[in-house]
Design an enzyme around this catalytic site. Structure first.
Site, PDB file in Angstrom:
ATOM      1  N   GLY A  25       1.373   1.179  -4.292  1.00  0.00           N
ATOM      2  CA  GLY A  25       2.162   0.169  -4.994  1.00  0.00           C
ATOM      3  C   GLY A  25       3.406   0.689  -5.673  1.00  0.00           C
ATOM      4  O   GLY A  25       4.264  -0.106  -6.104  1.00  0.00           O
ATOM      5  N   MET A  72       0.795  -1.230   0.000  1.00  0.00           N
ATOM      6  CA  MET A  72       0.000   0.000   0.000  1.00  0.00           C
ATOM      7  C   MET A  72       0.827   1.280   0.000  1.00  0.00           C
ATOM      8  O   MET A  72       0.279   2.363  -0.168  1.00  0.00           O
ATOM      9  CB  MET A  72      -0.946   0.020   1.212  1.00  0.00           C
ATOM     10  CG  MET A  72      -0.277  -0.096   2.565  1.00  0.00           C
ATOM     11  SD  MET A  72       0.380   1.433   3.293  1.00  0.00           S
ATOM     12  CE  MET A  72      -1.106   2.367   3.577  1.00  0.00           C
ATOM     13  N   TYR A  73       2.142   1.192   0.143  1.00  0.00           N
ATOM     14  CA  TYR A  73       2.945   2.408   0.149  1.00  0.00           C
ATOM     15  C   TYR A  73       2.858   3.088  -1.222  1.00  0.00           C
ATOM     16  O   TYR A  73       3.253   2.512  -2.244  1.00  0.00           O
ATOM     17  CB  TYR A  73       4.413   2.108   0.468  1.00  0.00           C
ATOM     18  CG  TYR A  73       4.684   1.656   1.885  1.00  0.00           C
ATOM     19  CD1 TYR A  73       3.750   1.792   2.905  1.00  0.00           C
ATOM     20  CD2 TYR A  73       5.910   1.084   2.210  1.00  0.00           C
ATOM     21  CE1 TYR A  73       4.021   1.378   4.194  1.00  0.00           C
ATOM     22  CE2 TYR A  73       6.190   0.668   3.508  1.00  0.00           C
ATOM     23  CZ  TYR A  73       5.237   0.806   4.488  1.00  0.00           C
ATOM     24  OH  TYR A  73       5.508   0.387   5.776  1.00  0.00           O
ATOM     25  N   SER A  74       2.345   4.300  -1.211  1.00  0.00           N
ATOM     26  CA  SER A  74       2.192   5.085  -2.443  1.00  0.00           C
ATOM     27  C   SER A  74       1.507   4.287  -3.547  1.00  0.00           C
ATOM     28  O   SER A  74       1.906   4.310  -4.713  1.00  0.00           O
ATOM     29  CB  SER A  74       3.559   5.605  -2.918  1.00  0.00           C
ATOM     30  OG  SER A  74       4.112   6.474  -1.952  1.00  0.00           O
TER      31      SER A  74
END
Length: 326
Positions: free
Chosen positions: A64, A60-62
């Site tokens: 993908g 979920m960071y940025s």
């Protein structure tokens, strides 16, 4: 760089992990303070040069894009067999049902999506990002075991939950013969020490490697209390974690400053050294938006705090409400 076994596994990891939340397309996801790919690559390259072989990201960071940036950079700067890549699953990756959580459907979907974004055919360490109250833990554990047996994942980890939940998961994995969690990625720093009460002793007793997140309290321990940064101005989660205890936390930060000045080293090295010296800790996860952040983190491994210094750093702390996962 020195390397340590990750918990009771045979896997050797650097004594620091590079946290990759910092890397990602700023316009994607919920982290507008991230570095784009051009600005991320020099930091990842320098980490490899310094001997860091452990890289921690999440699906979920940025949205993908962190996985994509990290995967491309590592493919260029190092060999896959020399690299330990960790990523996570839980938070929604889109709108609609079944786009998040830890159901079998979500895990099977997201592990393949992470593999595609990372550009690799296996993940070294796959972590559940949080506890899923809507999915039976047995369903989650069996699905995770299956992705290990399928060769898509080498080891399993967990992040930020109550100690009783982690103990239950370890017990059920052992009872059913499923792959157990090898690591705990929890919230631990001089401003938040509640994990010392139950989680850290549990991990030591169970041989679980501890890889704490936010060892510098999102930068609060590295600068004067009233000094702002782009991240502090836009990071709503930081305010959620620390806003309720500012008066007490300020005194802790002042103790860090005093110890650092007495030693003639940056505050970040003192704060990081405290985390690294905690029993059970394998590798703190350090985020770096500048090369100097990375250099300070590596230099902290040579800082060995005395008992008197540790007592001085810990003395101002007051009990905090549970934060970071509920």
């Amino acid at each position: 760089m020195q390397y340590k076994r990750l918990g009771n596994t045979g896997l050797q990891v650097s004594q620091l992990a590079l946290g990759c939340m910092t890397f990602g397309v700023p316009e994607r996801g919920t982290h507008p303070w991230t570095l784009n790919e051009d600005d991320s690559r020099p930091i990842i390259r320098r980490a490899v040069e310094l001997g860091i072989n452990f890289f921690d990201t999440a699906n979920m960071y940025s949205d993908g894009t962190s996985e994509e940036i990290v995967g491309r950079a590592l493919k260029e700067f190092t060999r896959r067999e020399d690299t330990v890549i960790a990523t996570k699953v839980y938070y929604p990756m889109g709108k609609g049902p079944n786009r998040g959580g830890l159901s079998r459907k979500a895990i099977m979907t997201e592990v393949d999506a992470s593999l595609r974004r990372l550009g690799t055919d296996y993940i070294d360490l796959y972590l559940i990002h949080r506890w899923d109250y809507d999915t039976p833990i047995e369903e989650t554990l069996e699905a995770l075991h299956d992705v290990v047996k399928a060769g898509k994942v080498r080891y399993l980890g967990a992040s930020s939950m109550h100690a009783w939940q982690f103990a239950k998961a370890l017990y059920l994995a052992d009872r059913h013969g499923w792959t157990r969690f090898s690591t705990m990625q929890n919230h631990l720093n001089l401003l938040y020490r509640e994990e010392e009460r139950e989680m850290l002793p549990l991990c030591v007793a169970e041989g679980v490697g501890v890889i704490p997140w936010s060892p510098l309290a999102r930068g609060r321990l590295t600068r004067d209390w009233d000094e702002a940064s782009k991240r502090s101005d836009t990071d709503d989660y930081m305010r959620k974690l620390y806003a309720a205890t500012e008066d007490a936390d300020r005194r802790v930060a002042e103790a860090v400053k005093a110890v650092a000045e007495a030693r003639g080293i940056p505050r970040a090295q003192v704060a990081m050294a405290w985390v690294a010296q905690k029993a059970g800790v394998t590798a703190p996860i350090v985020g770096a938006s500048k090369l100097s952040h990375l250099e300070d983190a590596v230099a902290s491994l040579e800082v060995h705090l005395t008992a008197d210094e540790i007592a001085r750093l810990e003395a101002p702390y007051v009990p905090h409400a549970v934060a970071g996962f509920v």
